[in-house]
Design a protein around this motif. Structure first.
Motif, PDB file in Angstrom:
ATOM      1  N   THR A 285       3.239   2.064  -5.773  1.00 17.16           N
ATOM      2  CA  THR A 285       1.982   2.801  -5.938  1.00 17.16           C
ATOM      3  C   THR A 285       0.810   1.823  -6.001  1.00 17.16           C
ATOM      4  O   THR A 285      -0.153   1.940  -5.234  1.00 17.16           O
TER       5      THR A 285
ATOM      6  N   GLU B 260       0.030   0.280  -2.866  1.00 22.56           N
ATOM      7  CA  GLU B 260      -0.372   1.254  -1.854  1.00 22.56           C
ATOM      8  C   GLU B 260       0.561   1.270  -0.640  1.00 22.56           C
ATOM      9  O   GLU B 260       0.121   1.440   0.506  1.00 22.56           O
TER      10      GLU B 260
ATOM     11  N   SER C 239       0.285   3.862   2.025  1.00 21.90           N
ATOM     12  CA  SER C 239      -0.887   3.841   2.909  1.00 21.90           C
ATOM     13  C   SER C 239      -0.820   2.703   3.925  1.00 21.90           C
ATOM     14  O   SER C 239      -1.740   2.527   4.713  1.00 21.90           O
TER      15      SER C 239
ATOM     16  N   SER D  69       1.198   0.506   7.052  1.00 21.10           N
ATOM     17  CA  SER D  69       2.108   0.756   8.177  1.00 21.10           C
ATOM     18  C   SER D  69       3.467   0.109   7.874  1.00 21.10           C
ATOM     19  O   SER D  69       3.575  -0.769   7.015  1.00 21.10           O
TER      20      SER D  69
ATOM     21  N   LEU E   9      -6.192   3.232  -5.986  1.00 22.44           N
ATOM     22  CA  LEU E   9      -5.564   4.049  -4.958  1.00 22.44           C
ATOM     23  C   LEU E   9      -6.509   4.387  -3.816  1.00 22.44           C
ATOM     24  O   LEU E   9      -6.083   4.602  -2.716  1.00 22.44           O
ATOM     25  N   TYR E  10      -7.803   4.441  -4.122  1.00 25.44           N
ATOM     26  CA  TYR E  10      -8.687   4.978  -3.090  1.00 25.44           C
ATOM     27  C   TYR E  10      -9.615   3.967  -2.434  1.00 25.44           C
ATOM     28  O   TYR E  10     -10.354   4.306  -1.555  1.00 25.44           O
TER      29      TYR E  10
ATOM     30  N   PRO F 216      -8.860   0.952  -0.492  1.00 25.81           N
ATOM     31  CA  PRO F 216      -7.814   0.068   0.013  1.00 25.81           C
ATOM     32  C   PRO F 216      -8.273  -1.369   0.188  1.00 25.81           C
ATOM     33  O   PRO F 216      -7.492  -2.295   0.064  1.00 25.81           O
TER      34      PRO F 216
END
Ligand SMILES: CC(=O)N[C@H](C=O)[C@@H](O)[C@H](O)[C@H](O)CO
Ligand SMILES: CC(=O)C(=O)O
Length: 295
Positions: free
Chosen positions: A50, A53, A56, A58, A261-262, A264
């Protein structure tokens, strides 16, 4: 690395260093490892979870990061756990094979969170299909219902889990339901499993009911102090242990997590600096300084 040493104590959930233009920044990972070991006395890491990330990123980015953490952690860290959960079963399996190939000391998987398993057997089926791709690597279920929306009680999941997943090693338990955790720990197989708690703000309560250690974001910068809490608990000096736990009530971790989290491109610095305007510069410089608040 000494992967067969039992996993216990603190595990830092690493943030993913990024460059200001949004690419993963592998070049600073060696510094990050040295910082954790020498400044925080933390020798276990949880990668691409988490805090990192992972969901989020690849698949390619996740593999590169896992490789770099493994490479830089060699001979310095005790355990490198790679989170390989994904919405796609095939991708999760691919990541599990990759983690096995690079010698990870463990893999962890969250429940798929868009099309969710609706019962224990569906969840177990998914976990089993991932775990079986890495048949020699210790497997951890990563329970984080606030993020996944999958609220299946872990106590229920554990029933007969070793038959389905022979590599099952334990749970990273990121939920406030301490009754569920206590019931897990009181199962007869408890000696074989490792329970790592993931709500840093109430780790002391989890220790009291028998958690073996903790995985969390805050051990990146509160590792040393939280180790003192573990020592006080072991002594036992509960008054002192409580004093260390209280440090967690004084800072808006939840807001930090929101930023983590938001944003990046700013993950690292939001953890380390409460001043958002500093973010791009600090990411760039990779200054691993805890905010003055904690020193
Ligand atoms: C949602 C989330 O990120 N949880 C982390 C581990 O699972 C924790 O380590 C928290 O970041 C920590 O407890 C601070 O709130
Ligand atoms: C805290 C944790 O384990 C994670 O960031 O995944």
């Amino acid at each position: 690395m000494t992967p067969r040493k039992k996993l216990e104590g603190l595990v830092a959930a690493t943030v993913t260093p990024m460059t200001p233009d949004g690419r993963i920044n592998l070049s600073v990972i060696h510094q990050y490892v040295d910082y954790l070991v020498s400044e925080q006395n933390v020798k276990n890491i949880f990668v691409n979870g988490t805090t990192g990330e992972g969901l989020s990123l690849s698949i390619q980015e996740r593999k590169q990061l896992a490789e770099e953490w493994m490479c830089q952690g060699k001979d310095k860290l005790d355990h490198v756990i790679i989170h390989v959960g994904a919405l796609s079963l095939l991708e999760s399996q691919e990541l599990a094979r990759h983690a096995a190939a690079i010698g990870a000391s463990g893999i962890a998987v969250i429940a798929p969170s868009f099309f969710k398993p609706t019962n224990k057997d569906e969840l177990l089926g998914f976990l089993q299909k991932v775990a079986s791709e890495a048949p020699t690597v210790p497997f951890y279920y990563y329970h984080i219902p606030a993020m996944t929306g999958v609220k299946i009680r872990v106590e229920e999941l554990l029933d007969g889990i070793r038959e389905q997943i022979p590599t099952f090693q334990g749970v990273k338990f990121s939920d406030t339901d301490l009754l569920d955790l206590a019931q897990c720990i009181n199962k007869k197989e408890r000696e074989q499993f490792v329970f790592l708690y993931g709500v840093d703000e109430q780790l002391l309560s989890a220790l009291a009911i028998g958690a073996n250690g903790a995985v969390g974001s805050t051990y990146n910068y509160l590792g040393r102090k939280t180790n003192l809490m573990l020592q006080a608990f072991a002594k036992p000096d509960l008054a002192l242990a409580r004093k260390y736990q209280v440090q967690y009530f004084c800072y808006p971790h939840r807001e930090q997590t929101f930023f983590l989290l938001y944003l990046p491109w700013g993950v690292l610095c939001v953890v380390l600096s409460p001043v958002p305007s500093d973010i791009p510069v600090k990411v760039n410089c990779f200054q691993l300084q805890p905010p003055a608040f904690y020193s």
